[in-house]
Every structure is written in structure tokens, then in C-alpha cells.
Design a protein around this motif. Structure first.
Motif, PDB file in Angstrom:
ATOM      1  N   VAL A 116       5.460   3.834  -4.142  1.00  0.00           N
ATOM      2  CA  VAL A 116       4.178   3.033  -4.609  1.00  0.00           C
ATOM      3  C   VAL A 116       2.739   3.604  -4.127  1.00  0.00           C
ATOM      4  CG1 VAL A 116       2.559   0.920  -4.245  1.00  0.00           C
ATOM      5  CG2 VAL A 116       4.971   1.056  -4.931  1.00  0.00           C
ATOM      6  N   ALA A 117       2.852   4.148  -2.841  1.00  0.00           N
ATOM      7  CA  ALA A 117       1.505   4.860  -2.353  1.00  0.00           C
ATOM      8  C   ALA A 117       1.125   6.079  -2.706  1.00  0.00           C
ATOM      9  CB  ALA A 117       1.571   4.890  -0.808  1.00  0.00           C
ATOM     10  N   ARG A 118       2.378   6.882  -3.024  1.00  0.00           N
ATOM     11  CA  ARG A 118       1.918   8.192  -3.602  1.00  0.00           C
ATOM     12  C   ARG A 118       1.698   8.012  -5.180  1.00  0.00           C
ATOM     13  NH1 ARG A 118       7.694  10.577  -4.752  1.00  0.00           N
ATOM     14  NH2 ARG A 118       7.479   9.209  -6.652  1.00  0.00           N
TER      15      ARG A 118
ATOM     16  N   ILE B 249      -2.187  -3.661  -3.200  1.00  0.00           N
ATOM     17  CA  ILE B 249      -2.777  -5.011  -2.575  1.00  0.00           C
ATOM     18  C   ILE B 249      -1.687  -5.986  -2.363  1.00  0.00           C
ATOM     19  CG2 ILE B 249      -4.176  -6.852  -3.204  1.00  0.00           C
ATOM     20  CD1 ILE B 249      -5.833  -4.739  -4.922  1.00  0.00           C
ATOM     21  N   ALA B 250      -0.810  -6.100  -3.206  1.00  0.00           N
ATOM     22  CA  ALA B 250       0.106  -7.266  -2.967  1.00  0.00           C
ATOM     23  C   ALA B 250       1.088  -6.814  -1.784  1.00  0.00           C
ATOM     24  CB  ALA B 250       1.147  -7.403  -4.131  1.00  0.00           C
ATOM     25  N   LEU B 251       1.436  -5.862  -1.597  1.00  0.00           N
ATOM     26  CA  LEU B 251       2.141  -5.204  -0.382  1.00  0.00           C
ATOM     27  C   LEU B 251       1.491  -5.349   1.088  1.00  0.00           C
ATOM     28  CD1 LEU B 251       4.354  -2.636  -2.199  1.00  0.00           C
ATOM     29  CD2 LEU B 251       5.127  -4.845  -1.509  1.00  0.00           C
ATOM     30  N   GLY B 252       0.277  -4.783   0.624  1.00  0.00           N
ATOM     31  CA  GLY B 252      -0.641  -4.705   1.914  1.00  0.00           C
ATOM     32  C   GLY B 252      -0.821  -5.995   2.438  1.00  0.00           C
ATOM     33  N   ARG B 253      -1.368  -6.965   1.636  1.00  0.00           N
ATOM     34  CA  ARG B 253      -1.310  -8.300   2.013  1.00  0.00           C
ATOM     35  C   ARG B 253      -0.195  -9.261   1.978  1.00  0.00           C
ATOM     36  NH1 ARG B 253      -6.879  -9.486   1.545  1.00  0.00           N
ATOM     37  NH2 ARG B 253      -6.541 -11.764   1.408  1.00  0.00           N
ATOM     38  N   GLY B 254       0.939  -8.735   2.032  1.00  0.00           N
ATOM     39  CA  GLY B 254       2.250  -9.494   1.980  1.00  0.00           C
ATOM     40  C   GLY B 254       2.363  -9.807   3.597  1.00  0.00           C
ATOM     41  N   THR B 255       3.890  -9.570   3.648  1.00  0.00           N
ATOM     42  CA  THR B 255       4.355 -10.026   5.154  1.00  0.00           C
ATOM     43  C   THR B 255       3.867  -8.898   6.143  1.00  0.00           C
ATOM     44  OG1 THR B 255       6.246  -8.581   4.755  1.00  0.00           O
ATOM     45  CG2 THR B 255       6.541 -10.852   4.016  1.00  0.00           C
ATOM     46  N   PRO B 256       4.130  -9.159   7.375  1.00  0.00           N
ATOM     47  CA  PRO B 256       3.657  -8.063   8.365  1.00  0.00           C
ATOM     48  C   PRO B 256       4.643  -6.771   8.123  1.00  0.00           C
ATOM     49  CG  PRO B 256       3.753 -10.513   9.321  1.00  0.00           C
ATOM     50  CD  PRO B 256       4.426 -10.552   8.059  1.00  0.00           C
ATOM     51  N   GLU B 257       5.698  -6.845   7.816  1.00  0.00           N
ATOM     52  CA  GLU B 257       6.627  -5.713   7.531  1.00  0.00           C
ATOM     53  C   GLU B 257       6.160  -5.088   6.420  1.00  0.00           C
ATOM     54  OE1 GLU B 257      11.206  -4.393   6.834  1.00  0.00           O
ATOM     55  OE2 GLU B 257      10.812  -6.652   7.336  1.00  0.00           O
TER      56      GLU B 257
END
Length: 250
Positions: A96-98, A144-152
Motif C-alpha cells: 500500500v505504501a509503495r 489513512i485507514a491503516l495509519g489511524r487503525g490499531t497500534p499495530e
């Protein structure tokens, strides 16, 4: 044959071809069915774009090589893709980041190419940029969804950005090919895309509660055919059938 234009066309086509092959490896392995289908569709979009760029490159070269010959019968040192697109898929956050970092650049460069002095290049860019705007919206939303998701998930996305950041400057470095294409109006000047790219990326990372690395990426070489070992592994899969059974058709 305009060698600078040919080189630029190969760069655009190879970026799309290599990244399409990377994303296709996720088919059937995505974390959710909807993601599996969406990522496969992005791969198909990029493959379609690669075909257009490489077809035009073959015509510009004038040696009878079509899109298939350029895709399947060039060695790694003849590929001109950016290093970032050949980096391993890793876990889904890395992919996703790539995709996000690439999409942000791809959208800007295609917007510039849409007004190219070369009518064929402008036509391909105008068609492609519509698809890539969707690609960016999708990858930015996932960041955004993954960055603001769980701590992991937050930690994994931060690590993914930092892992790929060294490769996220090559597209702004101008060489003789970039300069010649910019001076003739064929393509936008590579350094001119840096500020809008950075602003767009930073805005998304802020919303994702992720930190933008505070240094400029230093990895380079893909545009002149100097690649990482990962491209060789990818081309082995991509080219195997045609290299083993030349002319084979489904």
C-alpha cells in the motif's frame, strides 16, 4: 529515431509493467475479497498503460519490436523503471505504501504529459491520468485507514514509509533524457514535480497520523538500467513462458 524520446517512453512503460506484475502477485492472496479485486483492477489498469507506452516506444525505435518483444525479450539492464516499483511486495502495508508514493508522483507526471508537444504522448497521458486519479484516491484512503487503525497497523505503516522513502526521490532527479524532453515540451521537468508531490504526500500522511521522514531519498539508478536484485527475480516470472517457448500463445 529520437533516442531521448524512446528512453522516456521506456521509462513510463517499464514503471507500469513492473508495478503491474508486482500487484498481480497479490491476486487470490489479498487480505479481503474486495481488496483482492481492487488491487487486481489497478494491476490491469497499469498493464493497459504499459502496453500503450511500449507500443509507442517500439514505433519510435523503428526496429520492429512490439510491446511483447519489449516486455519479454529485454534483459534487466535494458529496463528503465524506477527502483521503487521493483521493491518486494512485503506485507500488505508495504504494498500500500509503495503504491501510494508512486501514485502521487504518477498522477502529477501524467497531468504534465497530458499537454505534451507530442500528440501521441498527450493522448496516452490523458487516458491514463483518469485511472491514476482513482489509484491515488484508493491508496491514500488505505494509508489513512491503516495509519489511524490499531497500534499495530500504525506501526507497520510507519515502518513501510520509512522502508520505501530512500527510493522516493529518483523520479525528481533530472538527467540528459529528462532535460531534453522537458526543453522540447515532450514532458514536464522532473524537478518541477517535487513540491506538489511532497505537499500531497505530506497532507495524506498527516491525516494518517504518520510522520514524513526528514531526509531526501538517495537510491537511484533505475532510469539508466542499474537495478536491484529484485528486478531479476520479477523478470524471471514475467518472461519465463516467452523465453522458454518463443511465440507461444494462449
Amino acid at each position: 529515431m529520437n533516442t531521448t524520446k524512446l528512453e522516456y517512453l521506456l521509462r513510463m512503460g517499464d514503471n507500469c509493467l513492473v508495478l503491474s506484475q508486482q500487484l498481480a502477485a497479490w491476486c487470490g492472496h489479498g487480505p479481503a475479497l474486495e481488496e483482492d479485486l481492487a488491487l487486481t483492477n489497478v494491476a490491469l489498469d497499469l498493464l493497459g498503460q504499459a502496453r500503450m507506452w511500449l507500443t509507442l516506444a517500439g514505433e519510435e525505435e523503428g526496429k520492429g519490436r512490439d510491446e511483447d518483444a519489449l516486455a519479454y525479450f529485454r534483459d534487466g539492464s535494458e529496463f528503465r523503471n524506477l527502483l521503487i516499483v521493483e521493491q518486494p511486495n512485503g506485507h500488505y502495508g508495504n504494498t500500500v505504501a509503495r503504491q501510494f508514493l508512486f501514485d502521487a508522483w504518477h498522477m502529477h507526471v501524467l497531468a504534465g504529459l497530458s499537454t505534451s508537444s507530442d500528440a501521441r504522448i498527450a493522448e496516452i497521458a490523458q487516458k491514463s491520468v483518469k485511472e491514476v486519479r482513482y489509484h491515488f484516491e484508493r491508496s491514500a484512503g488505505l494509508m489513512i485507514a491503516l495509519g489511524r487503525g490499531t497500534p499495530e497497523s500504525h506501526a507497520r505503516m510507519q515502518a513501510a514509509v520509512e522502508l520505501l522513502w530512500p527510493y522516493a526521490n529518483e523520479w525528481f532527479e533530472s538527467d540528459a533524457v529528462d532535460e531534453a524532453c522537458a526543453s522540447s515540451g515532450v514532458a514536464p521537468a522532473a524537478p518541477s514535480l517535487a513540491a506538489p508531490w511532497r505537499a500531497r504526500v505530506e497532507a495524506v500522511l498527516d491525516r494518517a497520523t504518520l510522520k514524513m521522514p526528514g531526509y531526501i531519498g538517495h537510491q537511484r539508478g533505475g532510469k539508466r538500467g542499474v537495478h536491484t536484485e529484485h528486478l531479476g527475480h520479477l523478470l524471471t516470472d514475467l518472461q519465463f513462458v516467452q523465453r522458454t517457448y518463443p511465440g507461444a500463445q494462449w
